[in-house]
Design an enzyme around this catalytic site. Structure first.
Site, PDB file in Angstrom:
ATOM      1  N   SER A 146       0.761  -1.253   0.062  1.00 29.04           N
ATOM      2  CA  SER A 146      -0.111   0.060  -0.123  1.00 29.04           C
ATOM      3  C   SER A 146       0.854   1.311  -0.121  1.00 29.04           C
ATOM      4  O   SER A 146       1.734   1.419  -0.805  1.00 29.04           O
ATOM      5  CB  SER A 146      -0.953  -0.112   1.269  1.00 29.04           C
ATOM      6  OG  SER A 146      -1.964   0.807   1.252  1.00 29.04           O
ATOM      7  N   ASP A 299      -9.352  -6.283  -4.301  1.00 28.98           N
ATOM      8  CA  ASP A 299      -8.756  -4.877  -3.673  1.00 28.98           C
ATOM      9  C   ASP A 299      -9.734  -4.041  -4.645  1.00 28.98           C
ATOM     10  O   ASP A 299      -9.584  -3.788  -5.772  1.00 28.98           O
ATOM     11  CB  ASP A 299      -7.343  -4.830  -4.119  1.00 28.98           C
ATOM     12  CG  ASP A 299      -6.876  -3.402  -3.243  1.00 28.98           C
ATOM     13  OD1 ASP A 299      -7.707  -2.515  -2.897  1.00 28.98           O
ATOM     14  OD2 ASP A 299      -5.653  -3.592  -3.096  1.00 28.98           O
ATOM     15  N   HIS A 328      -8.318  -4.911   0.075  1.00 29.51           N
ATOM     16  CA  HIS A 328      -6.955  -4.512   0.048  1.00 29.51           C
ATOM     17  C   HIS A 328      -6.458  -5.067   1.143  1.00 29.51           C
ATOM     18  O   HIS A 328      -5.141  -5.195   1.124  1.00 29.51           O
ATOM     19  CB  HIS A 328      -7.280  -2.971   0.155  1.00 29.51           C
ATOM     20  CG  HIS A 328      -6.000  -2.161   0.390  1.00 29.51           C
ATOM     21  ND1 HIS A 328      -5.246  -1.996  -0.785  1.00 29.51           N
ATOM     22  CD2 HIS A 328      -5.516  -1.627   1.313  1.00 29.51           C
ATOM     23  CE1 HIS A 328      -4.097  -1.373  -0.160  1.00 29.51           C
ATOM     24  NE2 HIS A 328      -4.179  -0.835   1.000  1.00 29.51           N
TER      25      HIS A 328
HETATM   26  N1  HSE Z   1      -4.963  -1.456   7.108  1.00 31.05           N
HETATM   27  C1  HSE Z   1      -3.870  -0.654   6.535  1.00 31.05           C
HETATM   28  C2  HSE Z   1      -4.614   0.180   5.200  1.00 31.05           C
HETATM   29  C3  HSE Z   1      -3.785   0.675   4.205  1.00 31.05           C
HETATM   30  O1  HSE Z   1      -2.951  -0.327   3.641  1.00 31.05           O
HETATM   31  C4  HSE Z   1      -3.456   0.347   7.405  1.00 31.05           C
HETATM   32  O2  HSE Z   1      -4.056   0.828   8.218  1.00 31.05           O
HETATM   33  O3  HSE Z   1      -2.481   0.759   7.156  1.00 31.05           O
END
Ligand code: HSE
Ligand code: ACO
Length: 352
Positions: A146, A299, A328
């Protein structure tokens, strides 16, 4: 600090790196005495070629062994008895690195709203300073998901041959208008909180709860909520999905601050590996390391096509997919699939 430091004989250590002097951002703004908190697990081997550098996602921290417990740790895929595993809290995040609540040298108080906008390139450049300070010349594997994947692909561009394997999960080369849109709705929620704008570490706390609730819907797939949050028949109020999202909002607001959240989502918005480099496709083609881009079939935030784009444009790209109704967040949850993908990747390349 350097690799001869005595603390390297300790299996797990939390340290703070301070870059004395000016750290110039892409915006040309300066952060003075920039600080990164980082944690190392394991020891550098004699050949100094066993470094696994992990980059956390939006609300993660330097303790990768905790938030990626199925992948990192003793007897896990990345085992500190074999690898030297390092993860630094990203610049702008509120777990020990310089962030909006840090002291602004101009005023002597916290930066609050004067904290500069950061880009994923700035975050990568900060990690590069830490690498140089540690005297790490070669990274075996750079891995992040991410926002961590965005910083990872930026850094792979800078590192060139200094990294052998770059693994990017549920991420992209340039942030899509869709993701920017979601981030904007979350910042609108924060800005609608009447405490936002006050010089208070808790400013925007209720707004942050709403922001996380919105974000959760982008981290999950409708199938996941249908499986886990369905109600018994005939209800007209008090739904499980509602309490789930409220709970998730409160849970984040207890451990994070809205100013950092604002900063990090702005960073995500401006991510573009191709900025001033001839576009994303060309910039990716300048990355010489092996790149494994891992997409997630369901995602809804970082579409799998965005991971495929990375794999298709780097010099040595591989695309693999996690199948998961989590959406995601699957990269933080689907350990068995992830381990299979990782082990196949290293096997295919005869690397360990
Ligand atoms: N669950 C992840 C989401 C972002 O990729 C976080 O809170 O960092
Ligand atoms: C210092 C730090 O903590 S930073 C490091 C930790 N965080 C990170 O690194 C960020 C990455 N991690 C994450 O985003 C998350 O932890 C994930 C994605 C890995 C897992 O998310 P989770 O929230 O644990 O999973 P899930 O969506 O199943 O929700 C479960 C939680 O919701 C609660 N819940 C489930 N349904 C409901 C409901 N209907 N109503 C109220 N609460 C509910 C559960 O009781 C559980 O609560 P708990 O977290 O207090 O145990």
């Amino acid at each position: 600090m350097n690799l001869e430091s005595p603390y390297l004989s300790i299996d797990m250590a939390q340290e703070t790196f301070i870059h004395k002097g000016d750290f110039q951002l892409e915006s040309k703004e300066i952060i003075k005495d920039m600080q990164l908190s980082f944690i190392t697990h394991g020891q550098l081997n004699a050949k100094k070629d066993n470094v696994i550098w992990v980059i956390h996602a939006l609300t993660g921290d330097a303790n990768a062994q905790e938030w990626w417990s199925g992948i990192i740790g003793e007897d896990k895929f990345y085992d500190p008895s074999k690898y030297f595993i390092i993860c630094a809290n990203l610049l702008g995040s509120c777990y020990g690195s310089t962030q909006p609540l840090s002291e602004n040298p101009v005023t002597g108080g916290p930066y609050y709203y004067d904290f500069p906008n950061l880009t994923s390139r700035d975050m990568a450049n900060a990690l590069e300073l830490l690498r140089l300070d540690l005297g790490i010349h070669q990274i075996h594997t750079l891995i992040g998901g991410s926002l961590g994947g965005q910083v990872g692909i930026e850094w792979a561009y800078v590192l060139q041959e200094k990294v052998r394997n770059t693994i990017i999960l549920a991420s992209n080369a340039k942030t899509s208008p869709w993701t920017i849109g979601f981030n904007e709705t979350q910042r609108m929620a924060i800005a609608a909180d009447q405490t936002w704008g006050k010089n208070d570490p808790d400013a925007g706390k209720k707004g942050l709860e709403a922001a996380r609730a919105i974000a959760m819907l982008t981290y999950r797939h409708p199938e996941n909520l249908a499986n886990n949050q369905a109600d018994e028949a005939d209800k007209t109020d008090g739904y499980r999905a509602s309490s789930y999202l409220r709970y998730q909002g409160q849970k984040l607001a207890k451990r994070f601050n809205a100013l950092s959240y604002w900063t990090l989502t702005k960073t995500m918005d401006s991510h573009d590996i191709g900025r001033n480099r001839g576009g994303a496709a060309f910039a990716l083609s300048q990355i010489p390391s092996r790149v494994l881009a891992i997409g997630i079939d369901k995602d809804l935030l970082f579409l799998k096509e965005e991971s495929q784009f990375i794999a298709n444009h780097v010099q040595k790209g591989t695309y693999r997919e996690i199948k998961s109704s989590y959406g995601h967040d699957a990269f933080l949850i689907e350990y068995e699939q992830l381990k299979y993908i990782l082990s196949s990747f290293y096997l295919e390349h005869n690397d360990d």
